[in-house]
Scaffold this motif. Structure first.
Motif, PDB file in Angstrom:
ATOM      1  N   GLN A  69       0.818  -1.208   0.000  1.00 36.74           N
ATOM      2  CA  GLN A  69       0.000   0.000   0.000  1.00 36.74           C
ATOM      3  C   GLN A  69       0.860   1.271   0.000  1.00 36.74           C
ATOM      4  O   GLN A  69       0.651   2.186   0.799  1.00 36.74           O
ATOM      5  N   LEU A  70       1.839   1.308  -0.922  1.00 33.88           N
ATOM      6  CA  LEU A  70       2.775   2.438  -0.983  1.00 33.88           C
ATOM      7  C   LEU A  70       2.392   3.427  -2.073  1.00 33.88           C
ATOM      8  O   LEU A  70       2.161   3.036  -3.216  1.00 33.88           O
ATOM      9  N   ASP A  71       2.357   4.697  -1.717  1.00 35.81           N
ATOM     10  CA  ASP A  71       2.279   5.787  -2.687  1.00 35.81           C
ATOM     11  C   ASP A  71       3.698   6.292  -2.883  1.00 35.81           C
ATOM     12  O   ASP A  71       4.365   6.680  -1.910  1.00 35.81           O
ATOM     13  N   ILE A 131       7.988   8.168  -0.164  1.00 37.93           N
ATOM     14  CA  ILE A 131       7.353   6.859  -0.138  1.00 37.93           C
ATOM     15  C   ILE A 131       6.489   6.835   1.112  1.00 37.93           C
ATOM     16  O   ILE A 131       7.012   6.942   2.231  1.00 37.93           O
ATOM     17  N   GLN A 132       5.182   6.741   0.928  1.00 33.93           N
ATOM     18  CA  GLN A 132       4.253   6.787   2.052  1.00 33.93           C
ATOM     19  C   GLN A 132       3.357   5.569   2.027  1.00 33.93           C
ATOM     20  O   GLN A 132       2.830   5.180   0.983  1.00 33.93           O
ATOM     21  N   LEU A 166      12.233  -3.756  -6.197  1.00 31.55           N
ATOM     22  CA  LEU A 166      11.095  -3.214  -6.934  1.00 31.55           C
ATOM     23  C   LEU A 166      11.553  -1.999  -7.736  1.00 31.55           C
ATOM     24  O   LEU A 166      12.268  -1.153  -7.206  1.00 31.55           O
ATOM     25  N   ALA A 167      11.136  -1.902  -8.989  1.00 32.55           N
ATOM     26  CA  ALA A 167      11.486  -0.752  -9.827  1.00 32.55           C
ATOM     27  C   ALA A 167      10.201  -0.175 -10.408  1.00 32.55           C
ATOM     28  O   ALA A 167       9.408  -0.895 -11.004  1.00 32.55           O
ATOM     29  N   PHE A 168      10.027   1.126 -10.225  1.00 35.35           N
ATOM     30  CA  PHE A 168       8.827   1.819 -10.686  1.00 35.35           C
ATOM     31  C   PHE A 168       9.218   2.889 -11.695  1.00 35.35           C
ATOM     32  O   PHE A 168       9.972   3.807 -11.373  1.00 35.35           O
ATOM     33  N   TYR A 221       2.084   0.936  -5.189  1.00 38.05           N
ATOM     34  CA  TYR A 221       2.429  -0.476  -5.059  1.00 38.05           C
ATOM     35  C   TYR A 221       1.506  -1.117  -4.021  1.00 38.05           C
ATOM     36  O   TYR A 221       1.604  -0.825  -2.830  1.00 38.05           O
ATOM     37  N   PRO A 222       0.599  -2.009  -4.484  1.00 30.67           N
ATOM     38  CA  PRO A 222      -0.323  -2.637  -3.543  1.00 30.67           C
ATOM     39  C   PRO A 222       0.360  -3.653  -2.628  1.00 30.67           C
ATOM     40  O   PRO A 222      -0.068  -3.843  -1.496  1.00 30.67           O
TER      41      PRO A 222
END
Length: 184
Positions: A117-119, A160-161, A145-147, A135-136
Motif C-alpha cells: 500500500q505504498l504511494d 514513499i508513504q 522493486l522498480a517503478f 504499489y499494492p
C-alpha cells in the motif's frame, strides 16, 4: 600417472579456451544490443542514481534505524519507522532532476510484508508532488522493486508513504534521473 594428469590438463585447457571464446562472443553480442538500446533511447546512457547520500527524513524512527540508512548505498542497513498512521520516508535530492525511475530494495532477512500500500511520489516542492506509482504489495523479503515514472517527473523530493497504520522499513531507495552530461 603423469600421462593421465597431462591428458586431463590438456582437456582442461581446451575447455577453458572454448569457454573463453564463448564469453568473448557473448560480450560482443551484449555490446551490440546495448549500443542499439542507447541509439533508440538516448536517455538510457544519461540515467544516473541521484539519491545516495542526500538528506532524508521519515515520519518517526524505530530505535537506531535512521532515515539515511535507506539511501546510504548499503543493502544491509535499513530505515524503519514506528507503528503509526501513514508512515513515510522522503529524500531531498538538493535540486530538481528529471526522475525516470524509483527503485525500492526490501530488507533481505525480514519484513517484506511491511512493503504494501505504498504511494511513491516526487515533485519540485512538498505541495507539488506527482504520483510515480502505487504499489499494492505485499513484497517479499529481498525483493527489488522498480517503478517507472511515466511521464518523467521533474522533482527535488521523492516520498514513499504507506497507507494505513503500520510501520515502514526500507533497505535502500534509488532514484534514477536523466542527467544532462553536456560539457561546457
Amino acid at each position: 600417472m603423469f600421462l593421465v594428469f597431462f591428458s586431463h590438463f590438456s582437456i582442461g585447457l581446451v575447455t577453458h579456451e572454448k569457454l573463453s571464446t564463448q564469453i568473448n562472443t557473448n560480450t560482443a553480442i551484449l555490446r551490440q544490443i546495448l549500443a542499439k538500446l542507447n541509439r533508440d533511447n538516448p536517455d538510457v546512457e544519461n540515467l544516473q542514481e541521484v539519491a545516495e547520500g542526500k538528506t532524508s527524513t521519515q515520519s518517526s524512527q524505530h530505535t537506531i534505524y535512521k532515515p539515511g540508512n535507506a539511501n546510504d548505498g548499503i543493502l544491509n542497513t535499513f530505515s524503519h519507522t514506528t507503528g503509526e498512521q501513514s508512515p513515510y520516508w522522503e529524500v531531498d535530492l538538493g535540486r530538481v532532476y528529471k526522475i525516470k525511475q524509483i527503485e525500492i530494495f526490501v530488507r533481505r532477512y525480514c519484513c517484506g510484508d511491511l512493503i504494501r500500500q505504498l504511494d511513491i511520489t516526487a515533485g519540485p516542492s512538498h505541495n507539488l508532488m506527482t504520483r510515480c506509482a502505487f504499489y499494492p504489495g505485499p513484497a517479499k523479503t529481498g525483493y527489488h522493486l522498480a517503478f517507472e515514472c511515466s511521464p518523467i517527473i521533474f522533482g527535488r523530493y521523492v516520498k514513499i508513504q504507506k497507507n494505513g497504520t503500520s510501520n515502514l522499513a526500507l533497505a535502500e531507495v534509488k532514484v534514477m534521473a536523466i542527467v544532462d552530461r553536456t560539457v561546457g
